[in-house]
Design a protein around this motif. Sequence first.
Motif, PDB file in Angstrom:
ATOM      1  N   ASP A 298       0.851  -1.189   0.000  1.00  0.00           N
ATOM      2  CA  ASP A 298       0.000   0.000   0.000  1.00  0.00           C
ATOM      3  C   ASP A 298       0.887   1.239   0.000  1.00  0.00           C
ATOM      4  OD1 ASP A 298      -2.063   1.775   0.192  1.00  0.00           O
ATOM      5  OD2 ASP A 298      -2.308   1.547   2.362  1.00  0.00           O
ATOM      6  N   ILE A 299       0.755   2.054  -1.036  1.00  0.00           N
ATOM      7  CA  ILE A 299       1.549   3.275  -1.153  1.00  0.00           C
ATOM      8  C   ILE A 299       0.598   4.457  -1.167  1.00  0.00           C
ATOM      9  CG2 ILE A 299       3.283   4.517  -2.480  1.00  0.00           C
ATOM     10  CD1 ILE A 299       4.081   1.894  -3.762  1.00  0.00           C
ATOM     11  N   ALA A 300       0.629   5.245  -0.110  1.00  0.00           N
ATOM     12  CA  ALA A 300      -0.252   6.410  -0.037  1.00  0.00           C
ATOM     13  C   ALA A 300       0.135   7.433  -1.096  1.00  0.00           C
ATOM     14  CB  ALA A 300      -0.179   7.037   1.353  1.00  0.00           C
ATOM     15  N   ALA A 301      -0.875   8.100  -1.653  1.00  0.00           N
ATOM     16  CA  ALA A 301      -0.617   9.073  -2.724  1.00  0.00           C
ATOM     17  C   ALA A 301       0.223  10.245  -2.246  1.00  0.00           C
ATOM     18  CB  ALA A 301      -1.941   9.575  -3.299  1.00  0.00           C
ATOM     19  N   ASP A 302       0.111  10.571  -0.949  1.00  0.00           N
ATOM     20  CA  ASP A 302       0.868  11.712  -0.436  1.00  0.00           C
ATOM     21  C   ASP A 302       2.191  11.320   0.201  1.00  0.00           C
ATOM     22  OD1 ASP A 302      -0.168  10.396   1.717  1.00  0.00           O
ATOM     23  OD2 ASP A 302      -0.726  12.210   2.834  1.00  0.00           O
ATOM     24  N   ALA A 303       2.563  10.030   0.099  1.00  0.00           N
ATOM     25  CA  ALA A 303       3.843   9.586   0.666  1.00  0.00           C
ATOM     26  C   ALA A 303       4.989  10.191  -0.132  1.00  0.00           C
ATOM     27  CB  ALA A 303       3.941   8.062   0.652  1.00  0.00           C
ATOM     28  N   PRO A 304       5.859  10.966   0.493  1.00  0.00           N
ATOM     29  CA  PRO A 304       6.949  11.598  -0.263  1.00  0.00           C
ATOM     30  C   PRO A 304       8.021  10.591  -0.662  1.00  0.00           C
ATOM     31  CG  PRO A 304       7.244  12.005   2.070  1.00  0.00           C
ATOM     32  CD  PRO A 304       5.926  11.294   1.932  1.00  0.00           C
ATOM     33  N   ARG A 305       8.783  10.946  -1.632  1.00  0.00           N
ATOM     34  CA  ARG A 305       9.935  10.125  -2.012  1.00  0.00           C
ATOM     35  C   ARG A 305      11.054  10.395  -1.026  1.00  0.00           C
ATOM     36  NH1 ARG A 305      12.748  10.017  -8.023  1.00  0.00           N
ATOM     37  NH2 ARG A 305      14.428   8.541  -7.546  1.00  0.00           N
ATOM     38  N   SER A 306      11.741   9.353  -0.600  1.00  0.00           N
ATOM     39  CA  SER A 306      12.810   9.531   0.384  1.00  0.00           C
ATOM     40  C   SER A 306      14.009  10.226  -0.236  1.00  0.00           C
ATOM     41  CB  SER A 306      13.247   8.174   0.953  1.00  0.00           C
ATOM     42  OG  SER A 306      14.067   7.485   0.042  1.00  0.00           O
ATOM     43  N   SER A 307      14.878  10.725   0.622  1.00  0.00           N
ATOM     44  CA  SER A 307      16.092  11.397   0.157  1.00  0.00           C
ATOM     45  C   SER A 307      17.181  10.416  -0.236  1.00  0.00           C
ATOM     46  CB  SER A 307      16.620  12.333   1.256  1.00  0.00           C
ATOM     47  OG  SER A 307      16.887  11.588   2.449  1.00  0.00           O
ATOM     48  N   THR A 408       5.259  -8.817  13.972  1.00  0.00           N
ATOM     49  CA  THR A 408       6.567  -8.205  13.756  1.00  0.00           C
ATOM     50  C   THR A 408       6.443  -7.074  12.737  1.00  0.00           C
ATOM     51  OG1 THR A 408       7.640 -10.331  14.177  1.00  0.00           O
ATOM     52  CG2 THR A 408       8.958  -8.624  13.081  1.00  0.00           C
ATOM     53  N   VAL A 409       6.898  -5.889  13.135  1.00  0.00           N
ATOM     54  CA  VAL A 409       6.842  -4.719  12.251  1.00  0.00           C
ATOM     55  C   VAL A 409       8.175  -3.979  12.337  1.00  0.00           C
ATOM     56  CG1 VAL A 409       5.669  -2.575  11.659  1.00  0.00           C
ATOM     57  CG2 VAL A 409       4.367  -4.453  12.676  1.00  0.00           C
ATOM     58  N   PHE A 410       8.792  -3.764  11.197  1.00  0.00           N
ATOM     59  CA  PHE A 410       9.981  -2.915  11.123  1.00  0.00           C
ATOM     60  C   PHE A 410       9.544  -1.593  10.511  1.00  0.00           C
ATOM     61  CE2 PHE A 410      12.071  -6.862  11.828  1.00  0.00           C
ATOM     62  CZ  PHE A 410      13.274  -6.538  12.438  1.00  0.00           C
ATOM     63  N   THR A 411       9.866  -0.512  11.211  1.00  0.00           N
ATOM     64  CA  THR A 411       9.434   0.830  10.794  1.00  0.00           C
ATOM     65  C   THR A 411      10.643   1.703  10.512  1.00  0.00           C
ATOM     66  OG1 THR A 411       7.408   0.678  12.110  1.00  0.00           O
ATOM     67  CG2 THR A 411       8.130   2.878  11.451  1.00  0.00           C
ATOM     68  N   VAL A 412      10.642   2.292   9.337  1.00  0.00           N
ATOM     69  CA  VAL A 412      11.711   3.215   8.935  1.00  0.00           C
ATOM     70  C   VAL A 412      11.077   4.575   8.683  1.00  0.00           C
ATOM     71  CG1 VAL A 412      13.356   3.801   7.120  1.00  0.00           C
ATOM     72  CG2 VAL A 412      13.215   1.455   7.960  1.00  0.00           C
ATOM     73  N   VAL A 413      11.680   5.613   9.263  1.00  0.00           N
ATOM     74  CA  VAL A 413      11.233   6.985   9.000  1.00  0.00           C
ATOM     75  C   VAL A 413      12.411   7.731   8.379  1.00  0.00           C
ATOM     76  CG1 VAL A 413      10.407   9.134   9.997  1.00  0.00           C
ATOM     77  CG2 VAL A 413       9.610   6.950  10.925  1.00  0.00           C
ATOM     78  N   LEU A 414      12.157   8.325   7.208  1.00  0.00           N
ATOM     79  CA  LEU A 414      13.224   8.977   6.441  1.00  0.00           C
ATOM     80  C   LEU A 414      12.805  10.385   6.034  1.00  0.00           C
ATOM     81  CD1 LEU A 414      14.170   6.034   4.085  1.00  0.00           C
ATOM     82  CD2 LEU A 414      15.770   7.156   5.662  1.00  0.00           C
ATOM     83  N   PRO A 415      13.777  11.288   5.935  1.00  0.00           N
ATOM     84  CA  PRO A 415      13.456  12.610   5.394  1.00  0.00           C
ATOM     85  C   PRO A 415      13.037  12.487   3.939  1.00  0.00           C
ATOM     86  CG  PRO A 415      15.595  12.591   6.499  1.00  0.00           C
ATOM     87  CD  PRO A 415      15.179  11.173   6.356  1.00  0.00           C
ATOM     88  N   GLY A 416      12.046  13.282   3.557  1.00  0.00           N
ATOM     89  CA  GLY A 416      11.626  13.280   2.158  1.00  0.00           C
ATOM     90  C   GLY A 416      12.583  14.091   1.305  1.00  0.00           C
ATOM     91  N   ARG A 417      12.538  13.848   0.017  1.00  0.00           N
ATOM     92  CA  ARG A 417      13.425  14.579  -0.900  1.00  0.00           C
ATOM     93  C   ARG A 417      12.862  15.963  -1.173  1.00  0.00           C
ATOM     94  NH1 ARG A 417      15.641  11.640  -6.183  1.00  0.00           N
ATOM     95  NH2 ARG A 417      16.639  10.521  -4.456  1.00  0.00           N
TER      96      ARG A 417
END
Length: 419
Positions: A298-307, A408-417
Motif C-alpha cells: 500500500d503506497i499512499a498518494a501523499d507519501a513523499p519520495r525519500s532522500s 513483527t513490524v519494522f518501521t523506517v522513518v526517512l526525510p523526504g526529498r
Amino acid sequence: MVERARRGSAASRVFVVVAVAVMALVLLLSGLLVLDAQRAARAEAEEVTHAVSSALAVTPAVVGALDGSAPADLQPFAESVMADASVDFVTIMTPDGIRVTHREREEIGRPYLGTIPARPVAATEEFTGTLGPSIRTITPVIAADGDLVGWVSVGLTVGSIASDIVPRLPGVLAIASAVLAAGFVGAYLAQRTTRQVAGDLPAGTIRDAVSSYESVRTLGEALRAQTHEHGNRMHTAVSLLELGRTREAIEILTETSRQSQALVDQVAARRDGDPTVGALLLGKAAQARERGVEWTADIAADAPRSSLSPVDAVSVVGNLIDNALDAAAAGSAPRWVRVRFTSAGERMLRIDVSDSGDGVPPDLADRVFEHGFSTKPAEAAGRGVGLSLVRSIVEGAGGSVDHASDPTVFTVVLPGRDR
C-alpha cells in the motif's frame, strides 16, 4: 591528494579505532594494576602491624614493665623496634590508654588516639592520629595471671604505604607498555589487512559498494521471480490457446495484468514516486506468491519520495522485505507480508514492513541491528549484514529504524526529498 585519501580511507579508520581502543584498554589496565598494588600494599601493612604488635604484646620486657613486676623505660625499646621493623610508630599504653611510649616523646603520658576494643582482642583499623592517617593494629598485653595490663599499637602511615607502591610502578609501566606495543602492532596489521581488501577507499565508499551489491541482489531476485511467474502464466495461456480454451487463457492473462497494474497505479499516483522501488515491489510481489505468502503493498498518494539514492532505497526496502518473506515463509499459516508507504508529516516518509512470522525473541531484540547478528542458520548467505546495513543507511540519511512485535513490524522513518 593520495595522502588525503589515505587519511580518510577505511584502512586508516580501522587503525585509528583499534589504536584508540588499545589506548583505552591500557589506561584501564594501568588503573587496575595501580589499584591492585594499593590493595596489596594495604594488605601487607595490615599483616606487618598485626605481626609486630602481636610479638611485642608477649615480649617479657613489655609484659613485665606494664605489669609492674619489672619496671623499665620502654621508650628506647620501642624506638629500636620502629627502626628494625620499619614501622612508623609503636605505642605502648596502659589498660586505660595512657601512652607509655610514642614516636614523639612529648606525646608520652597523653591518651591514645584511636579505638581501644571493649574486650581484650586484637583489632586493625585506619585512623587519623598525631602522625596523620595510618593503618594500625592494637593488641592486648596479658599478664601471667590473665589480667589485662596494657595495649600495644603498631602502625604505618598512609603516606608510607603510598611510598611503598612506587617500587611497583616500573612493573606496571612495563606491562602497560607491552600491551600498548602489542595493540599498535595489531592495529597496523588490521590496517594492512583492510588496505589489502579495500585499498584506500573511504569507509563510506565501501558501505556504498555493499549497499549496491545488496540492491542488485534483492532487485535481481525480485525480477527473477517476476519473470519466472510471468513465464509460467504465458506458457499456461499458450497451452490453453492451443487446446482451444480461449476464455481460460484470457482470464489468466487478465489476472496477471490486473495484479501488476494495481501496484503500478499506486506508484504512478504519487507526484514524486520512486520507480526503482516500484519495480522492486512488483518483483517482490511475484516472489511472495512463488513462496506461498500473501502479499499486500500500500503506497499512499501523499507519501513523499525519500532522500535516499535509488541504490540505497532498494537496499533498505529490499532487505526489510527479504527478512519479512523469510520469516513469514518459515512460520505457520496464514503466511503474509504487508508493506506500507505513508507520510509521517513535514516531508517525512514512513515505511512499515510487517509479517506473520514468529518474530524476534525478546532476549535478542536489542541485537537485531548488530553487524554479524542473525537468527537465520549460520550457513545462510549474507548472514547478519542486511539489518545492520539498513540501520547504517537510514541513520546516515538522518532517519530512524525500529521494530515491534505481535506482529513483527519494522518501521523506517526517512526525510523526504526536497522538490
